[in-house]
Design a protein around this motif. Structure first.
Motif, PDB file in Angstrom:
ATOM      1  N   ASP A  63       4.534   8.479  -0.791  1.00  0.00           N
ATOM      2  CA  ASP A  63       3.958   7.375  -0.012  1.00  0.00           C
ATOM      3  C   ASP A  63       3.991   7.674   1.477  1.00  0.00           C
ATOM      4  OD1 ASP A  63       3.376   5.853  -2.224  1.00  0.00           O
ATOM      5  OD2 ASP A  63       5.219   4.660  -2.137  1.00  0.00           O
ATOM      6  N   CYS A  64       5.103   8.241   1.944  1.00  0.00           N
ATOM      7  CA  CYS A  64       5.238   8.553   3.364  1.00  0.00           C
ATOM      8  C   CYS A  64       4.169   9.536   3.809  1.00  0.00           C
ATOM      9  CB  CYS A  64       6.638   9.103   3.638  1.00  0.00           C
ATOM     10  SG  CYS A  64       6.933   9.544   5.371  1.00  0.00           S
ATOM     11  N   LEU A  65       3.950  10.581   2.999  1.00  0.00           N
ATOM     12  CA  LEU A  65       2.984  11.614   3.368  1.00  0.00           C
ATOM     13  C   LEU A  65       1.537  11.152   3.209  1.00  0.00           C
ATOM     14  CD1 LEU A  65       4.793  14.635   1.678  1.00  0.00           C
ATOM     15  CD2 LEU A  65       4.539  14.283   4.139  1.00  0.00           C
ATOM     16  N   ALA A  66       1.269  10.399   2.146  1.00  0.00           N
ATOM     17  CA  ALA A  66      -0.114  10.004   1.861  1.00  0.00           C
ATOM     18  C   ALA A  66      -0.522   8.694   2.517  1.00  0.00           C
ATOM     19  CB  ALA A  66      -0.317   9.904   0.346  1.00  0.00           C
ATOM     20  N   ARG A  67       0.457   7.766   2.699  1.00  0.00           N
ATOM     21  CA  ARG A  67       0.125   6.433   3.201  1.00  0.00           C
ATOM     22  C   ARG A  67       0.825   6.072   4.505  1.00  0.00           C
ATOM     23  NH1 ARG A  67       0.774   5.253  -2.595  1.00  0.00           N
ATOM     24  NH2 ARG A  67      -1.232   4.567  -3.465  1.00  0.00           N
ATOM     25  N   GLY A  68       1.885   6.803   4.857  1.00  0.00           N
ATOM     26  CA  GLY A  68       2.663   6.461   6.040  1.00  0.00           C
ATOM     27  C   GLY A  68       3.651   5.341   5.810  1.00  0.00           C
ATOM     28  N   THR A  69       3.981   5.053   4.554  1.00  0.00           N
ATOM     29  CA  THR A  69       4.932   3.994   4.209  1.00  0.00           C
ATOM     30  C   THR A  69       6.141   4.581   3.495  1.00  0.00           C
ATOM     31  OG1 THR A  69       3.857   3.574   2.066  1.00  0.00           O
ATOM     32  CG2 THR A  69       3.067   2.313   3.976  1.00  0.00           C
ATOM     33  N   ASN A  70       7.241   3.809   3.455  1.00  0.00           N
ATOM     34  CA  ASN A  70       8.469   4.189   2.745  1.00  0.00           C
ATOM     35  C   ASN A  70       9.076   5.489   3.263  1.00  0.00           C
ATOM     36  OD1 ASN A  70       8.357   1.926   1.014  1.00  0.00           O
ATOM     37  ND2 ASN A  70       6.964   3.009  -0.383  1.00  0.00           N
ATOM     38  N   CYS A  71       8.847   5.788   4.554  1.00  0.00           N
ATOM     39  CA  CYS A  71       9.444   6.984   5.157  1.00  0.00           C
ATOM     40  C   CYS A  71      10.925   6.748   5.448  1.00  0.00           C
ATOM     41  CB  CYS A  71       8.727   7.340   6.453  1.00  0.00           C
ATOM     42  SG  CYS A  71       6.983   7.760   6.256  1.00  0.00           S
ATOM     43  N   GLY A  72      11.647   7.824   5.685  1.00  0.00           N
ATOM     44  CA  GLY A  72      13.029   7.732   6.131  1.00  0.00           C
ATOM     45  C   GLY A  72      13.061   7.746   7.646  1.00  0.00           C
ATOM     46  N   SER A  73      14.029   8.484   8.220  1.00  0.00           N
ATOM     47  CA  SER A  73      14.104   8.577   9.680  1.00  0.00           C
ATOM     48  C   SER A  73      12.976   9.423  10.253  1.00  0.00           C
ATOM     49  CB  SER A  73      15.462   9.151  10.096  1.00  0.00           C
ATOM     50  OG  SER A  73      15.620  10.473   9.587  1.00  0.00           O
ATOM     51  N   PHE A  74      12.445  10.337   9.426  1.00  0.00           N
ATOM     52  CA  PHE A  74      11.319  11.160   9.864  1.00  0.00           C
ATOM     53  C   PHE A  74      10.013  10.514   9.405  1.00  0.00           C
ATOM     54  CE2 PHE A  74       8.113  14.341   8.659  1.00  0.00           C
ATOM     55  CZ  PHE A  74       7.840  14.883   9.905  1.00  0.00           C
ATOM     56  N   LYS A  75       9.134  10.255  10.348  1.00  0.00           N
ATOM     57  CA  LYS A  75       7.820   9.718  10.020  1.00  0.00           C
ATOM     58  C   LYS A  75       6.760  10.613  10.637  1.00  0.00           C
ATOM     59  CE  LYS A  75       4.975   5.563   9.836  1.00  0.00           C
ATOM     60  NZ  LYS A  75       4.896   4.093  10.059  1.00  0.00           N
ATOM     61  N   PRO A  76       5.921  11.264   9.814  1.00  0.00           N
ATOM     62  CA  PRO A  76       4.897  12.160  10.345  1.00  0.00           C
ATOM     63  C   PRO A  76       3.948  11.436  11.297  1.00  0.00           C
ATOM     64  CG  PRO A  76       5.104  12.396   7.963  1.00  0.00           C
ATOM     65  CD  PRO A  76       5.895  11.192   8.347  1.00  0.00           C
ATOM     66  N   SER A  77       3.345  12.202  12.193  1.00  0.00           N
ATOM     67  CA  SER A  77       2.424  11.626  13.162  1.00  0.00           C
ATOM     68  C   SER A  77       1.075  11.292  12.550  1.00  0.00           C
ATOM     69  CB  SER A  77       2.235  12.601  14.338  1.00  0.00           C
ATOM     70  OG  SER A  77       1.735  13.849  13.868  1.00  0.00           O
ATOM     71  N   GLN A  78       0.844  11.710  11.326  1.00  0.00           N
ATOM     72  CA  GLN A  78      -0.399  11.403  10.626  1.00  0.00           C
ATOM     73  C   GLN A  78      -0.117  11.291   9.135  1.00  0.00           C
ATOM     74  OE1 GLN A  78      -2.148  15.687  11.264  1.00  0.00           O
ATOM     75  NE2 GLN A  78      -3.203  14.824   9.492  1.00  0.00           N
ATOM     76  N   THR A  79      -1.099  10.886   8.377  1.00  0.00           N
ATOM     77  CA  THR A  79      -0.965  10.821   6.923  1.00  0.00           C
ATOM     78  C   THR A  79      -1.932  11.811   6.293  1.00  0.00           C
ATOM     79  OG1 THR A  79      -2.593   9.038   6.776  1.00  0.00           O
ATOM     80  CG2 THR A  79      -0.251   8.414   6.932  1.00  0.00           C
ATOM     81  N   TRP A  80      -1.651  12.170   5.030  1.00  0.00           N
ATOM     82  CA  TRP A  80      -2.485  13.112   4.290  1.00  0.00           C
ATOM     83  C   TRP A  80      -2.829  12.502   2.931  1.00  0.00           C
ATOM     84  CZ3 TRP A  80       1.924  14.641   7.002  1.00  0.00           C
ATOM     85  CH2 TRP A  80       1.708  15.491   8.110  1.00  0.00           C
ATOM     86  N   PRO A  81      -3.826  11.642   2.877  1.00  0.00           N
ATOM     87  CA  PRO A  81      -4.166  10.939   1.630  1.00  0.00           C
ATOM     88  C   PRO A  81      -4.546  11.868   0.478  1.00  0.00           C
ATOM     89  CG  PRO A  81      -5.253   9.937   3.518  1.00  0.00           C
ATOM     90  CD  PRO A  81      -4.689  11.227   3.994  1.00  0.00           C
ATOM     91  N   ASN A  82      -4.982  13.083   0.797  1.00  0.00           N
ATOM     92  CA  ASN A  82      -5.420  14.009  -0.252  1.00  0.00           C
ATOM     93  C   ASN A  82      -4.278  14.843  -0.822  1.00  0.00           C
ATOM     94  OD1 ASN A  82      -8.103  13.198  -0.073  1.00  0.00           O
ATOM     95  ND2 ASN A  82      -8.562  14.689   1.541  1.00  0.00           N
ATOM     96  N   LEU A  83      -3.038  14.524  -0.465  1.00  0.00           N
ATOM     97  CA  LEU A  83      -1.885  15.263  -0.994  1.00  0.00           C
ATOM     98  C   LEU A  83      -2.039  15.438  -2.506  1.00  0.00           C
ATOM     99  CD1 LEU A  83       0.956  16.222   0.213  1.00  0.00           C
ATOM    100  CD2 LEU A  83       1.868  14.249  -1.008  1.00  0.00           C
ATOM    101  N   ARG A  84      -1.809  16.689  -2.981  1.00  0.00           N
ATOM    102  CA  ARG A  84      -2.089  16.963  -4.393  1.00  0.00           C
ATOM    103  C   ARG A  84      -1.174  16.200  -5.342  1.00  0.00           C
ATOM    104  NH1 ARG A  84      -6.416  18.830  -7.164  1.00  0.00           N
ATOM    105  NH2 ARG A  84      -6.641  20.661  -5.830  1.00  0.00           N
TER     106      ARG A  84
END
Length: 566
Positions: A516-537
């Motif tokens: 969810d963190c990588l694809a949607r930007g939700t449910n991240c921990g202390s690290f939150k990416p600056s963008q999301t990747w909805p196409n994550l395999r």
């Protein structure tokens, strides 16, 4: 991936204490060899097994692959407190200079000489995926008539290999190995198993031979060190003639009487396409205490099933597949029928190469071609949709890339290509694994990095994260995403249960949060990416068998979550 219950990886921090390695060469004269100089080492190429060599705890052994020349090499696998020290006492001449050298490959390798009567010497090299020469020299004392030359590995490191040892200098009276004579012509050449693209051959051993050359229709097809070979890359429904000759340092024998064989006509055709978001699972072709499954029993949530593992042969780069009776199939045909059924259900079934104990050497044009030809032959014979690269003992990106491109050219655009590097292999774009992934990006399906058995690692933000957390999964995936891989080529590889790996198991909820963190930007921990990747395999697990042992709890939780990603 582990063929046993657990797997672990040990690293050596700081400087290693200097020890002595494998392979030897001594050169006589004050830096210039004289006409009478010889190699005073006996069985220097390990063509006679480990004769003349003494290995600690009997731990060293002669192997037929990998070899640099001839038919044999020394292999040492360090275990516990044994670093596999193999030595030989050579006869030398007092007040003389010798050059000591050897060719090594694999894990940490050391080479040295003791009892020189002057200054003992040693040299070493860290891991090497291809043959590398170690060289040093020493001078004997006024009363020195024998010296011990030795090689060894290092504690907790991978197996090391040694070939073509040389202790070159004045003959101290012990002489050297006798020169070989040209071997006789091989007899008994016969054709065995035939597929649509390969023919298996075997013949009788020839005394004094260190290798054999296999000819197809008069042209050299391959060189092997054993009395069998599988010629691959053939055209379906075609008759070929084969011959074989024997070789050693003295030359090559005449070719044997020719035998004919006709290839089959099997062609499984392309498989189903991989869905946008996919779940990958490794199926164990062995019994290590996890639930024993047939392919038909693999949970329906899995989109890609990696059959683990292919086996290497004595021909560098070449792979075969041997169905383990422990998994319960009545016949190979029954296994092939299960592959076909999974494909008909929309699943991709691929063959995995490597694992913790498996190793395939691809470090030359010949070995790259051997890999491509043999992998394609397996795809044709069994109906595999592609291959998974899970080589954990070092790779050569240049030649692995060539191998995968050759395979892709044969298999076509529908081929499924996956990789399962360890975390250390994808820390930056300069690693051999990362370079390979980027070099084959246009034909790559997904990289499912193993987020386990690794300890703490750096994330893409330069901070250190401990395995087992959402941050560990997301910050390390971020390295691949920022390093050039497409989001569709990144998956999260985790154990299916606490028994599936030595460490790194995370609850399925952690995996779902990381997705969810990588694809949607939700449910991240202390690290939150600056963008999301909805196409994550998606995600991968070791293994479908350990998943089944735990009641398929992992795939039941993670599978639907993967399939519902945006």
């Amino acid at each position: 991936m582990d063929r046993t219950t657990t797997r672990s990886r040990r690293w050596i921090g700081g400087a290693l204490a200097l020890a002595v390695g494998s392979g030897l060469v001594l050169v006589g004269g004050a830096g210039t060899a004289q006409a009478a100089d010889v190699n005073v080492a006996k069985n220097a190429g390990f063509e006679s097994g480990t004769a003349n060599w003494t290995c600690s705890a009997g731990s060293g052994s002669a192997v037929s692959s990998p070899v640099r020349t001839g038919a044999g090499a020394l292999k040492g696998t360090p275990a516990g407190q044994d670093n596999v020290r193999c030595s030989q006492v050579v006869t030398v001449k007092p007040n003389s200079t010798y050059t000591l050298s050897a060719w090594v490959q694999g894990g940490y390798a050391y080479l040295g000489a003791t009892g020189t009567g002057t200054t003992d010497v040693s040299t070493w090299t860290p891991d090497s995926s291809s043959w590398k020469q170690l060289t040093t020299s020493f001078t004997t004392g006024a009363n020195t008539t024998s010296v011990t030359v030795h090689t060894h590995g290092w504690y907790g490191q991978a197996a090391y290999f040694v070939d073509d040892v040389s202790v070159f200098g004045p003959d101290g009276g012990g002489g050297t190995d006798p020169d070989p004579v040209v071997p006789s012509t091989p007899a008994g050449l016969a054709a065995g198993t035939v597929t649509s693209s390969s023919v298996a051959l075997s013949w009788n051993a020839v005394s004094g031979a260190t290798g054999y050359k296999v000819y197809r229709d008069g042209a050299l097809a391959q060189t092997v060190s054993s009395t069998s070979a599988t010629v691959t890359g053939l055209v379906a429904n075609t008759t070929y003639q084969f011959q074989v000759s024997a070789t050693n340092a003295a030359g090559e024998s005449a070719k044997s009487t020719a035998v004919s064989a006709r290839t089959g006509t099997t062609n499984p055709g392309p498989g189903p396409s991989v869905p946008k978001h996919a779940l990958t699972g490794y199926w164990q072709n062995f019994n290590n205490g996890a639930t024993v499954q047939k392919l038909r029993d693999v949970q329906a949530q899995y989109d890609i099933i990696a059959v683990s593992f292919a086996d290497s042969t004595t021909t560098p780069g070449q792979i075969v597949f041997n169905l383990d009776p422990a998994v319960g199939y009545a016949s190979v045909a029954d296994f092939k029928a299960d592959i076909a059924a999974k494909k008909a259900a929309g699943k991709s079934v691929i063959v995995s190469v490597g694992g913790e104990k498996g190793n395939v050497t691809i470090n030359s044009d010949a070995s790259a071609t051997a890999f491509a030809n043999s992998a394609y032959a397996l795809m044709q014979e069994y109906g595999f949709n592609g291959v998974d690269i899970d080589l954990e003992h070092g790779i050569n990106s240049t030649y692995l890339t060539k191998a995968l491109r050759q395979l892709s050219a044969k298999a076509g655009s529908s081929m499924v290509l996956t990789m399962a590097p360890q975390t250390i292999d994808m820390q930056n774009t300069g690693t051999e694994y990362f370079k390979t992934a980027l070099a084959v990006k246009d034909i790559l399906t997904v990289v499912n990095m193993q987020y386990y058995n690794s300890g703490s690692m750096l994330g893409c933000d330069g901070k250190v994260y401990s395995q087992g957390s959402v941050d560990f999964l997301t910050a390390l995936a971020c390295i691949q995403l920022q390093g050039g891989l497409d989001a569709s080529q990144v998956g999260l590889g985790v154990p299916a249960s606490t028994r599936g790996a030595g460490s790194g198991y995370v609850d399925p909820s952690i995996v779902k949060n990381a997705l969810d963190c990588l694809a949607r930007g939700t449910n991240c921990g202390s690290f939150k990416p600056s963008q999301t990747w909805p196409n994550l395999r998606g995600a991968m697990t070791w293994s479908t068998n350990w998943d089944a042992t735990a009641g398929n709890a992992w795939s039941n939780a993670v599978g639907p979550h993967v399939h519902n990603l945006p």
